[in-house]
Design an enzyme around this catalytic site. Structure first.
Site, PDB file in Angstrom:
ATOM      1  N   GLY A 152       0.847  -1.029  -0.103  1.00  0.00           N
ATOM      2  CA  GLY A 152       0.167  -0.007   0.045  1.00  0.00           C
ATOM      3  C   GLY A 152       0.757   1.199  -0.014  1.00  0.00           C
ATOM      4  O   GLY A 152       2.012   1.257   0.053  1.00  0.00           O
ATOM      5  N   ASP A 162      -3.400  11.648  -4.910  1.00  0.00           N
ATOM      6  CA  ASP A 162      -3.078  10.673  -3.701  1.00  0.00           C
ATOM      7  C   ASP A 162      -2.840  11.211  -2.661  1.00  0.00           C
ATOM      8  O   ASP A 162      -2.952  10.494  -1.568  1.00  0.00           O
ATOM      9  CB  ASP A 162      -1.624   9.998  -4.076  1.00  0.00           C
ATOM     10  N   HIS A 177     -17.612  -5.666 -35.941  1.00  0.00           N
ATOM     11  CA  HIS A 177     -17.411  -7.262 -35.700  1.00  0.00           C
ATOM     12  C   HIS A 177     -16.174  -7.397 -36.653  1.00  0.00           C
ATOM     13  O   HIS A 177     -16.145  -7.199 -37.796  1.00  0.00           O
ATOM     14  CB  HIS A 177     -18.484  -8.092 -36.257  1.00  0.00           C
TER      15      HIS A 177
HETATM   16  P1  FAD Z   1       2.465  11.692  -7.286  1.00  0.00           P
HETATM   17  O1  FAD Z   1       2.404  11.088  -8.674  1.00  0.00           O
HETATM   18  O2  FAD Z   1       2.791  10.867  -6.611  1.00  0.00           O
HETATM   19  O3  FAD Z   1       3.189  13.017  -7.624  1.00  0.00           O
HETATM   20  C1  FAD Z   1       3.529  13.885  -6.625  1.00  0.00           C
HETATM   21  C2  FAD Z   1       4.817  14.562  -6.984  1.00  0.00           C
HETATM   22  O4  FAD Z   1       4.873  15.798  -6.084  1.00  0.00           O
HETATM   23  C3  FAD Z   1       5.890  14.071  -6.900  1.00  0.00           C
HETATM   24  O5  FAD Z   1       6.778  14.218  -8.168  1.00  0.00           O
HETATM   25  C4  FAD Z   1       6.751  14.591  -5.759  1.00  0.00           C
HETATM   26  O6  FAD Z   1       8.405  14.638  -6.047  1.00  0.00           O
HETATM   27  C5  FAD Z   1       6.021  15.870  -5.723  1.00  0.00           C
HETATM   28  N1  FAD Z   1       6.276  16.435  -4.397  1.00  0.00           N
HETATM   29  C6  FAD Z   1       5.919  15.837  -2.945  1.00  0.00           C
HETATM   30  N2  FAD Z   1       6.091  16.777  -2.305  1.00  0.00           N
HETATM   31  C7  FAD Z   1       6.737  17.947  -2.646  1.00  0.00           C
HETATM   32  C8  FAD Z   1       7.184  18.974  -2.348  1.00  0.00           C
HETATM   33  N3  FAD Z   1       7.264  19.504  -0.890  1.00  0.00           N
HETATM   34  N4  FAD Z   1       7.832  19.913  -3.169  1.00  0.00           N
HETATM   35  C9  FAD Z   1       7.928  19.692  -4.395  1.00  0.00           C
HETATM   36  N5  FAD Z   1       7.525  18.576  -4.803  1.00  0.00           N
HETATM   37  C10 FAD Z   1       6.792  17.733  -4.064  1.00  0.00           C
HETATM   38  N6  FAD Z   1      -2.451   4.740 -11.406  1.00  0.00           N
HETATM   39  C11 FAD Z   1      -3.300   4.550 -12.334  1.00  0.00           C
HETATM   40  O7  FAD Z   1      -4.142   5.097 -12.510  1.00  0.00           O
HETATM   41  N7  FAD Z   1      -2.940   3.518 -13.270  1.00  0.00           N
HETATM   42  C12 FAD Z   1      -1.705   2.702 -13.289  1.00  0.00           C
HETATM   43  O8  FAD Z   1      -1.495   1.713 -14.040  1.00  0.00           O
HETATM   44  C13 FAD Z   1      -0.968   2.734 -11.984  1.00  0.00           C
HETATM   45  N8  FAD Z   1       0.162   2.132 -11.788  1.00  0.00           N
HETATM   46  C14 FAD Z   1       1.014   2.540 -10.837  1.00  0.00           C
HETATM   47  C15 FAD Z   1       2.209   1.432 -10.726  1.00  0.00           C
HETATM   48  C16 FAD Z   1       3.009   1.593  -9.563  1.00  0.00           C
HETATM   49  C17 FAD Z   1       4.042   0.748  -9.537  1.00  0.00           C
HETATM   50  C18 FAD Z   1       2.708   2.777  -8.569  1.00  0.00           C
HETATM   51  C19 FAD Z   1       3.704   2.936  -7.401  1.00  0.00           C
HETATM   52  C20 FAD Z   1       1.645   3.712  -8.702  1.00  0.00           C
HETATM   53  C21 FAD Z   1       0.776   3.263  -9.823  1.00  0.00           C
HETATM   54  N9  FAD Z   1      -0.531   4.002 -10.006  1.00  0.00           N
HETATM   55  C22 FAD Z   1      -1.108   3.894 -11.063  1.00  0.00           C
HETATM   56  C23 FAD Z   1      -0.920   5.047  -8.966  1.00  0.00           C
HETATM   57  C24 FAD Z   1      -0.451   6.488  -9.584  1.00  0.00           C
HETATM   58  O9  FAD Z   1       1.118   6.468  -9.982  1.00  0.00           O
HETATM   59  C25 FAD Z   1      -0.751   7.513  -8.621  1.00  0.00           C
HETATM   60  O10 FAD Z   1      -1.987   7.496  -8.234  1.00  0.00           O
HETATM   61  C26 FAD Z   1      -0.409   8.980  -9.105  1.00  0.00           C
HETATM   62  O11 FAD Z   1       0.952   9.051  -9.690  1.00  0.00           O
HETATM   63  C27 FAD Z   1      -0.880  10.215  -8.285  1.00  0.00           C
HETATM   64  O12 FAD Z   1      -0.520  11.325  -8.821  1.00  0.00           O
HETATM   65  P2  FAD Z   1      -0.283  12.599  -8.081  1.00  0.00           P
HETATM   66  O13 FAD Z   1      -0.055  13.543  -8.856  1.00  0.00           O
HETATM   67  O14 FAD Z   1      -1.363  12.835  -6.800  1.00  0.00           O
HETATM   68  O15 FAD Z   1       0.974  12.141  -7.026  1.00  0.00           O
HETATM   69  P1  NAD Z   2      -3.013  -2.204  -2.603  1.00  0.00           P
HETATM   70  O1  NAD Z   2      -3.646  -1.501  -1.503  1.00  0.00           O
HETATM   71  O2  NAD Z   2      -3.634  -2.503  -3.887  1.00  0.00           O
HETATM   72  O3  NAD Z   2      -2.284  -3.577  -2.088  1.00  0.00           O
HETATM   73  C1  NAD Z   2      -1.512  -3.834  -0.706  1.00  0.00           C
HETATM   74  C2  NAD Z   2      -2.058  -5.426  -0.475  1.00  0.00           C
HETATM   75  O4  NAD Z   2      -1.002  -5.523   0.687  1.00  0.00           O
HETATM   76  C3  NAD Z   2      -3.261  -5.394   0.224  1.00  0.00           C
HETATM   77  O5  NAD Z   2      -4.135  -6.477  -0.352  1.00  0.00           O
HETATM   78  C4  NAD Z   2      -3.214  -5.587   1.584  1.00  0.00           C
HETATM   79  O6  NAD Z   2      -3.795  -6.414   2.361  1.00  0.00           O
HETATM   80  C5  NAD Z   2      -1.680  -6.216   1.691  1.00  0.00           C
HETATM   81  N1  NAD Z   2      -1.012  -5.901   2.863  1.00  0.00           N
HETATM   82  C6  NAD Z   2      -0.997  -5.069   3.584  1.00  0.00           C
HETATM   83  N2  NAD Z   2       0.072  -5.176   4.718  1.00  0.00           N
HETATM   84  C7  NAD Z   2       0.454  -6.379   4.634  1.00  0.00           C
HETATM   85  C8  NAD Z   2       1.468  -7.092   5.399  1.00  0.00           C
HETATM   86  N3  NAD Z   2       2.098  -6.745   6.293  1.00  0.00           N
HETATM   87  N4  NAD Z   2       1.653  -8.402   4.520  1.00  0.00           N
HETATM   88  C9  NAD Z   2       1.216  -9.005   3.728  1.00  0.00           C
HETATM   89  N5  NAD Z   2       0.218  -8.295   3.007  1.00  0.00           N
HETATM   90  C10 NAD Z   2      -0.300  -6.990   3.249  1.00  0.00           C
HETATM   91  O7  NAD Z   2      -1.568  -1.373  -2.568  1.00  0.00           O
HETATM   92  P2  NAD Z   2      -0.383  -1.252  -3.516  1.00  0.00           P
HETATM   93  O8  NAD Z   2      -0.461  -2.516  -4.587  1.00  0.00           O
HETATM   94  O9  NAD Z   2       0.942  -1.140  -2.798  1.00  0.00           O
HETATM   95  O10 NAD Z   2      -0.715  -0.194  -4.506  1.00  0.00           O
HETATM   96  C11 NAD Z   2      -0.499   1.225  -4.100  1.00  0.00           C
HETATM   97  C12 NAD Z   2      -1.586   1.856  -4.707  1.00  0.00           C
HETATM   98  O11 NAD Z   2      -1.003   2.230  -6.085  1.00  0.00           O
HETATM   99  C13 NAD Z   2      -3.205   1.368  -4.957  1.00  0.00           C
HETATM  100  O12 NAD Z   2      -3.896   2.018  -4.041  1.00  0.00           O
HETATM  101  C14 NAD Z   2      -3.445   1.415  -6.399  1.00  0.00           C
HETATM  102  O13 NAD Z   2      -4.503   2.476  -6.607  1.00  0.00           O
HETATM  103  C15 NAD Z   2      -2.161   2.134  -6.973  1.00  0.00           C
HETATM  104  N6  NAD Z   2      -1.623   1.594  -8.038  1.00  0.00           N
HETATM  105  C16 NAD Z   2      -2.536   1.362  -9.215  1.00  0.00           C
HETATM  106  C17 NAD Z   2      -2.233   0.620 -10.341  1.00  0.00           C
HETATM  107  C18 NAD Z   2      -3.232   0.430 -11.317  1.00  0.00           C
HETATM  108  O14 NAD Z   2      -4.096   1.408 -11.286  1.00  0.00           O
HETATM  109  N7  NAD Z   2      -3.123  -0.506 -12.337  1.00  0.00           N
HETATM  110  C19 NAD Z   2      -1.075  -0.141 -10.244  1.00  0.00           C
HETATM  111  C20 NAD Z   2      -0.278  -0.131  -9.171  1.00  0.00           C
HETATM  112  C21 NAD Z   2      -0.630   0.741  -8.087  1.00  0.00           C
END
Ligand code: FAD
Ligand code: NAD
Length: 475
Positions: free
Chosen positions: A277, A316, A448
């Protein structure tokens, strides 16, 4: 007198950079503060999504998917790829190139739209002043409106502290240059399943340790059940109800101690991903009191306004799903509201996708939610195995499930597991947004042969009218 802007955005992820561009399009003098440094120490835009999230993970999911598809199914399609082998550094290089192209693309968009990029860390001070501490020292800028978009950071758990490149979070797991023989993943959530899939397809033996007893509890249960079956077939070993209690780095990799209903156990893996998470990134972002809830999410009203006049928060770092498109839509809505326009967000129509193979996609209510809410509904479903296009693609796993209100026929949910279902999902999002009925979809013509026809057939099936599958009695 400090430099003065109409709007200063803190954070340039998909929430912040989109907000900044829209604010500038609205004729507002806009700056965006961003502190992210790439692995070469260069300042970059794009946040988690572009640098270590959505984009790099999808690049590796695509590459690993092609590799596995050719390896397992090439021959049956008459494609014999002799000497098929991996070049992981090349795969990682391609991923890095995509990231660089996209992050520098945002820098160009900033220039083109007249957004000033303030490199460094932003701290919110009193009276909507922001201190920017960057490579050129410190400066104070002022704004009429501030948008906080500081995103989120991975949760760290004490039993599995990160260690360089052996116990890693998403950032580390997207950068390995070799395939581990065995890989542990803590957390069977979205990241665990996506990144676990990448490395399994490339050859690792993957074990996913999930604390909770149920699998994908946020998805419709029928879809989650199909997903669990498909992942098992692929060899992804998902162990539910399993709590990691400790880890130790050894000569062989990582010794993981865990407990489940059977008692205490241990296993050794070469590497370990922690994906349990994410938490809002809201520590030390303000030197004034910015109300946050118990988990650190900035408190906002329905319009993304904080309790400080002129200070907004999106993405986020506030309540709601942690998704890039949700962050971007909030960014646009807030930039429009600041400009005196109407910002629209429908939180009932947020698309969700897990980019595994097959992809899991949904929008709207699950069947379990409708039951809980006491809403009378109809179910329509269609198996991908009955889709001509899916057969031609050799991709017959999965199904489409549509939920419609029993009285009004309005579409309440679309749930899918199937190849490229992420691309079919927009049909459900548009249908819910437009308040369409199952009958509206039935009366729509679909090309289709396309995968989309499965959505059409699911809508027909909701009224017992599916043509290409046997109808279950309409409920
Ligand atoms: P962020 O993308 O986290 O950006 C926040 C920015 O703020 C960062 O660049 C940080 O450096 C900057 N910042 C923070 N504090 C400061 C400060 N004080 N001064 C200056 N800069 C600062 N979501 C999807 O919808 N589809 C996906 O396929 C998907 N895949 C993911 C895969 C992974 C491995 C992960 C980790 C996340 C994924 N997510 C996905 C989630 C998605 O990345 C986030 O929901 C999204 O990036 C949130 O956007 P944001 O702009 O709120 O924050
Ligand atoms: P997640 O919340 O999707 O999954 C975390 C999982 O870890 C849960 O199933 C939870 O029960 C489990 N968990 C928590 N503590 C644990 C522990 N101590 N031991 C074992 N299991 C434990 O979180 P994530 O996969 O880290 O992703 C973070 C966020 O990034 C998500 O909220 C998601 O929305 C976003 N994200 C989105 C995408 C996408 O849209 N395709 C892809 C990657 C990430």
């Amino acid at each position: 007198m400090s430099e003065q802007y109409d709007v200063v955005v803190i954070g340039a992820g998909p929430g912040g950079y989109v907000a900044a561009i829209r604010a500038a399009q609205n004729g507002l003098k806009t700056a965006c503060v961003e502190e992210w440094l790439d692995p070469n120490g260069e300042h970059v835009l794009g946040g988690t999504c572009l640098n270590v999230g959505c984009i790099p993970s999808k690049a590796l999911l695509e590459s690993s998917e092609k590799f596995e598809s050719l390896r397992l199914h090439g021959a049956e399609e008459g494609i014999v790829a002799e000497g098929l082998h991996l070049d992981v550094p090349a795969m990682i290089h391609r991923k890095d190139k995509i990231v660089t192209e996209l992050t520098s693309g945002i820098a160009q968009l900033f220039k083109a739209n007249g957004v000033t990029w303030l490199k460094g860390r932003g701290t919110l001070l009193a009276d909507k002043q922001i201190r920017v501490s960057g490579p050129d020292g410190e400066r104070i800028v002022g704004a009429q409106s501030v948008i906080i978009a500081t995103g989120s950071v991975p949760v760290n758990i004490p039993p599995a502290p990160l260690t360089g490149s052996t116990i890693v979070d998403n950032t580390g797991a997207l950068a390995w240059n070799t395939v581990p023989q065995s890989l542990g993943v803590i957390g069977a959530g979205v990241i665990g399943l996506e990144l676990g899939s990448v490395w399994r397809r490339l050859g690792a033996e993957v074990t996913v340790l999930e604390a909770v007893d149920s699998f994908l509890p946020m998805a419709d249960a029928a879809i989650a059940k199909t997903a669990a079956r498909e992942f098992k077939k692929q060899g992804l070993d998902i162990r539910l109800g399993t709590l990691v209690t400790g880890t130790e780095i050894t000569d062989d990799g990582v010794l993981i101690r865990y407990k489940d209903s059977q008692g205490e156990h241990s296993m050794t893996v070469e590497r370990l991903i922690v994906a349990v998470g994410r938490l809002p990134n809201t520590k030390n972002i303000a030197e004034i009191t910015l109300p946050v809830d118990a988990r650190g999410f900035i408190e906002i009203d329905d319009h993304c306004r904080t309790s400080i006049e002129g200070v907004w928060a999106i993405g986020d770092c506030v309540r709601g799903p942690m998704l890039a498109h949700k962050a971007s839509e909030e960014g646009i809505a807030v930039a429009d509201r600041i400009a005196g326009k109407i910002g629209h967000i429908n939180y009932d129509a947020v698309p969700n996708v897990i980019y595994t193979h097959p992809e899991i996609s949904w929008v709207g209510k699950t069947e379990e939610q409708l039951k809980e809410e006491g809403v009378a509904y109809r179910v329509g479903s269609f198996p991908m195995a009955a889709s001509g296009r899916a057969k031609a693609m050799n991709e017959t796993a999965g199904m489409v499930k549509l939920l419609a209100d029993a009285q009004t026929d309005r579409i309440l949910g679309l749930h899918m597991i199937g190849v490229r279902s992420s691309e079919l999902l927009a049909q459900g999002v548009i249908a819910i947004e437009m308040q369409a009925t199952a009958e509206d979809l039935q009366c729509t013509m679909f090309a289709h042969p396309t995968l989309s026809e499965a959505v059409h057939e699911a809508a027909l099936s909701a009224h017992g009218l599916a043509v290409h599958s046997v109808n279950k009695k309409a409920r």
